[in-house]
Scaffold this motif. Structure first.
Motif, short mmCIF file in Angstrom:
data_model
loop_
_atom_site.label_atom_id
_atom_site.label_comp_id
_atom_site.label_asym_id
_atom_site.label_seq_id
_atom_site.Cartn_x
_atom_site.Cartn_y
_atom_site.Cartn_z
N ALA A 110 -4.55 3.07 -5.15
CA ALA A 110 -4.84 1.65 -4.91
C ALA A 110 -4.08 0.76 -5.89
CB ALA A 110 -6.34 1.39 -4.99
N SER A 111 -4.02 1.17 -7.15
CA SER A 111 -3.32 0.35 -8.15
C SER A 111 -1.81 0.40 -7.92
CB SER A 111 -3.66 0.82 -9.57
OG SER A 111 -3.32 2.18 -9.76
N ALA A 112 -1.27 1.56 -7.55
CA ALA A 112 0.17 1.65 -7.28
C ALA A 112 0.56 0.74 -6.12
CB ALA A 112 0.55 3.09 -6.97
N ALA A 113 -0.25 0.76 -5.05
CA ALA A 113 0.04 -0.13 -3.92
C ALA A 113 -0.14 -1.60 -4.31
CB ALA A 113 -0.87 0.23 -2.74
N ALA A 114 -1.12 -1.87 -5.17
CA ALA A 114 -1.38 -3.25 -5.59
C ALA A 114 -0.26 -3.81 -6.45
CB ALA A 114 -2.71 -3.33 -6.34
N VAL A 115 0.47 -2.95 -7.16
CA VAL A 115 1.62 -3.43 -7.93
C VAL A 115 2.65 -4.08 -6.99
CG1 VAL A 115 3.61 -2.73 -9.33
CG2 VAL A 115 1.34 -1.80 -9.84
N GLY A 116 2.89 -3.43 -5.85
CA GLY A 116 3.80 -4.01 -4.87
C GLY A 116 3.32 -5.36 -4.37
N ALA A 117 2.01 -5.45 -4.07
CA ALA A 117 1.45 -6.73 -3.64
C ALA A 117 1.59 -7.77 -4.75
CB ALA A 117 -0.02 -6.55 -3.26
N GLY A 118 1.37 -7.35 -6.00
CA GLY A 118 1.50 -8.27 -7.12
C GLY A 118 2.91 -8.80 -7.28
N LEU A 119 3.90 -7.95 -7.07
CA LEU A 119 5.30 -8.40 -7.16
C LEU A 119 5.61 -9.43 -6.08
CD1 LEU A 119 7.04 -4.99 -7.92
CD2 LEU A 119 6.75 -6.90 -9.50
N GLU A 120 5.08 -9.22 -4.88
CA GLU A 120 5.26 -10.21 -3.83
C GLU A 120 4.60 -11.53 -4.20
OE1 GLU A 120 5.08 -9.03 0.42
OE2 GLU A 120 4.25 -7.15 -0.35
N ILE A 121 3.42 -11.45 -4.78
CA ILE A 121 2.71 -12.67 -5.20
C ILE A 121 3.51 -13.41 -6.28
CG2 ILE A 121 0.64 -13.52 -6.40
CD1 ILE A 121 -0.81 -11.10 -5.01
N ALA A 122 4.06 -12.64 -7.23
CA ALA A 122 4.86 -13.26 -8.29
C ALA A 122 6.08 -13.97 -7.72
CB ALA A 122 5.28 -12.20 -9.30
N CYS B 297 2.79 7.76 8.43
CA CYS B 297 2.01 6.88 9.31
C CYS B 297 0.88 6.20 8.55
CB CYS B 297 1.46 7.68 10.49
SG CYS B 297 2.74 8.26 11.63
N PHE B 298 0.33 6.88 7.57
CA PHE B 298 -0.73 6.26 6.77
C PHE B 298 -0.19 5.10 5.92
CE2 PHE B 298 -3.81 9.09 8.17
CZ PHE B 298 -5.04 8.82 7.57
N VAL B 299 1.06 5.19 5.52
CA VAL B 299 1.63 4.12 4.71
C VAL B 299 1.73 2.82 5.50
CG1 VAL B 299 3.73 3.39 3.51
CG2 VAL B 299 2.80 5.66 3.12
N VAL B 300 1.78 2.91 6.83
CA VAL B 300 1.73 1.70 7.66
C VAL B 300 0.45 0.92 7.36
CG1 VAL B 300 1.60 0.80 10.01
CG2 VAL B 300 3.13 2.71 9.48
N ALA B 301 -0.67 1.65 7.28
CA ALA B 301 -1.94 1.00 6.98
C ALA B 301 -1.96 0.48 5.54
CB ALA B 301 -3.09 1.98 7.21
N VAL B 302 -1.40 1.24 4.61
CA VAL B 302 -1.33 0.79 3.22
C VAL B 302 -0.53 -0.51 3.12
CG1 VAL B 302 -0.43 1.35 0.92
CG2 VAL B 302 -1.59 3.11 2.26
N ALA B 303 0.58 -0.57 3.84
CA ALA B 303 1.42 -1.78 3.83
C ALA B 303 0.66 -2.98 4.39
CB ALA B 303 2.69 -1.53 4.64
N GLN B 304 -0.12 -2.77 5.45
CA GLN B 304 -0.90 -3.86 6.02
C GLN B 304 -1.94 -4.36 5.03
OE1 GLN B 304 -0.77 -5.54 9.09
NE2 GLN B 304 1.23 -4.57 9.10
N ALA B 305 -2.61 -3.44 4.35
CA ALA B 305 -3.62 -3.83 3.36
C ALA B 305 -2.97 -4.62 2.22
CB ALA B 305 -4.33 -2.60 2.81
N GLY B 306 -1.80 -4.16 1.76
CA GLY B 306 -1.09 -4.86 0.70
C GLY B 306 -0.65 -6.25 1.12
N HIS C 215 -1.49 -12.30 0.86
CA HIS C 215 -1.86 -13.56 1.52
C HIS C 215 -3.13 -14.14 0.90
CE1 HIS C 215 -2.18 -16.53 4.71
NE2 HIS C 215 -3.44 -16.15 4.92
N ALA C 216 -4.13 -13.29 0.67
CA ALA C 216 -5.41 -13.77 0.13
C ALA C 216 -5.24 -14.34 -1.28
CB ALA C 216 -6.44 -12.64 0.13
N VAL C 217 -4.51 -13.63 -2.14
CA VAL C 217 -4.33 -14.10 -3.51
C VAL C 217 -3.46 -15.34 -3.55
CG1 VAL C 217 -3.41 -13.50 -5.79
CG2 VAL C 217 -4.69 -11.79 -4.47
#
Length: 395
Positions: A284-296, A30-39, A44-46
């Motif tokens: 935070a960095s592990a989750a940010a890698v996923g966000a970075g791949l989406e940005i790429a 359930c916590f990963v739901v929040a992690v996914a939202q933050a990512g 979107h912001a980047v």
């Protein structure tokens, strides 16, 4: 569970066969739901070229998610009795994180942290009741004082966090910094006379499981992004190197994190605090890698208003931070000789240099990560002094 209500007493730190419970696993999911939202909001912001603002909001929201998860995990390690009341209060905490997740988009887009604060308030007050219950059943005065300090500190911090909602927008990063430091001081103060009886193997397993879940979320987010790019833009040639590089990065991250027996480092409360707090950077960095791949992916198909260099950096920087933080927290304690010690730091620098590889940056970073694993395994196999229980070691 033989009776619906049991005394909430401290468990033994030497208890054998201690493992994560189904309730804890449900809590993590359930916590990963929040992690996914933050990512997703960081992406979107980047992508809209609001990088600095997005990173600050991501750091604040992720701290709330991580800190609530961490506090529950360490409390459960010491006091989980799995009775009806314990389960109900834990489910209330899960409800709180879902409320927090619902407010993440508003926090990023409108800088309104009210819903995030309310969700955090639910989680933290529920935890405070657990500490008060533990105080009621405490075996001695020192333990009772420790539990009450925790409860009082948690409630006091909730009052302080109101400033994040009420303060002017320019002051909020400073409010966050101050309150984050205050929050992290609560356990240090609460346990200064009597430590809680958290279980080293259990804590190491809990952190490992959350790492797996975060890395899994990274794979899922990147997969959806690549699929969407192919379906909407027919850009298989542009996206295949990103997908391959991202997969190699995640595989290497899993291998490198789990090579060292983390519980061996958790021999005292001081080491436990340093190790536990340091995982903010790892998660935070592990989750940010996923966000970075989406940005790429979005940049490759022309949907992100940023340069190729910026899109590449959104993957390489969190990847390098992950490697360095894992090395600093525990991997370096299990390496023998200079060569083994240098693998992860050198790899982190090499991954940062991959940022300059243009459209091939993510694939290059993935190949460096794979080479890191290969070199680490080779060095370990050739060094007989390496510990037997770290025999599969990388870097």
């Amino acid at each position: 569970m033989t009776r619906p209500f049991l005394p909430l007493t401290a468990r033994s730190r030497t208890e054998s066969h201690r493992a994560a419970t189904p309730l804890e696993l449900f809590f993590d999911l359930c916590f990963v739901v929040a992690v996914a939202q933050a990512g997703a909001q960081l992406v979107h912001a980047v992508a809209e070229n609001h990088t600095g603002e997005g990173i600050i909001n991501y750091a604040m929201v992720f701290f709330a998610i991580w800190w609530a998860w961490m506090n529950f995990s360490w409390f459960a390690s010491a006091y989980d009795n799995n009775d009806v009341l314990y389960r109900i209060v834990t489910l209330v905490q899960i409800a709180g994180v879902l409320v927090l997740a619902a407010g993440v988009s508003r926090a990023f887009e409108e800088h309104d942290f009210l819903v995030v604060y309310l969700g955090y308030l639910v989680m933290r007050l529920a935890l405070a009741t657990q500490w008060l219950r533990a105080a009621h059943h405490a075996a001695d005065r020192a333990e009772r004082t420790m539990c009450r300090r925790y409860a009082g500190g948690v409630v006091a911090c909730q009052v302080g966090w109101l400033a994040l909602v009420l303060a002017p927008e320019a002051a909020r990063p400073w409010v966050f910094l101050v309150m984050a430091l205050v929050e992290m001081a609560v356990p240090l103060y609460a346990e200064k006379d009597a430590p809680s009886t958290w279980h080293p193997h259990h804590i190491a397993e809990r952190y490992g499981l959350f790492t797996i879940i975060v890395l899994g979320e990274t794979v899922a987010a990147a997969t959806v992004a690549v699929k969407s790019g192919i379906v909407e833009n027919d850009a298989l040639g542009e996206l295949l190197p990103i997908a391959a590089g991202g997969l190699l990065l995640v595989f290497a991250a899993w291998w490198i994190y789990f090579v060292a027996p983390a519980h061996d480092r958790l021999t005292s409360s001081r080491q436990g605090f340093l190790w536990g707090y340091g995982h903010y950077v790892i998660f935070a960095s592990a989750a940010a890698v996923g966000a970075g791949l989406e940005i790429a992916v979005e940049q490759a198909v022309g949907k992100a208003h940023i340069s190729t260099f910026a899109a590449s950096a959104s993957v390489t920087i969190p990847s390098a931070v992950f490697l360095l933080s894992v090395w600093l927290l525990h991997a370096r304690y299990f390496k023998v000789g200079l060569a083994q010690q240098l693998v992860l730091p050198v790899s982190a620098c090499a991954i940062l240099l991959c940022t300059f590889a243009g459209h091939w940056a993510v694939l290059a970073a993935g190949l460096v990560a794979a080479a890191t694993v290969a070199v680490g395994v080779t060095l370990t196999a050739r060094n007989p002094a390496t510990r037997a229980d770290a025999g599969a070691a990388t870097g």
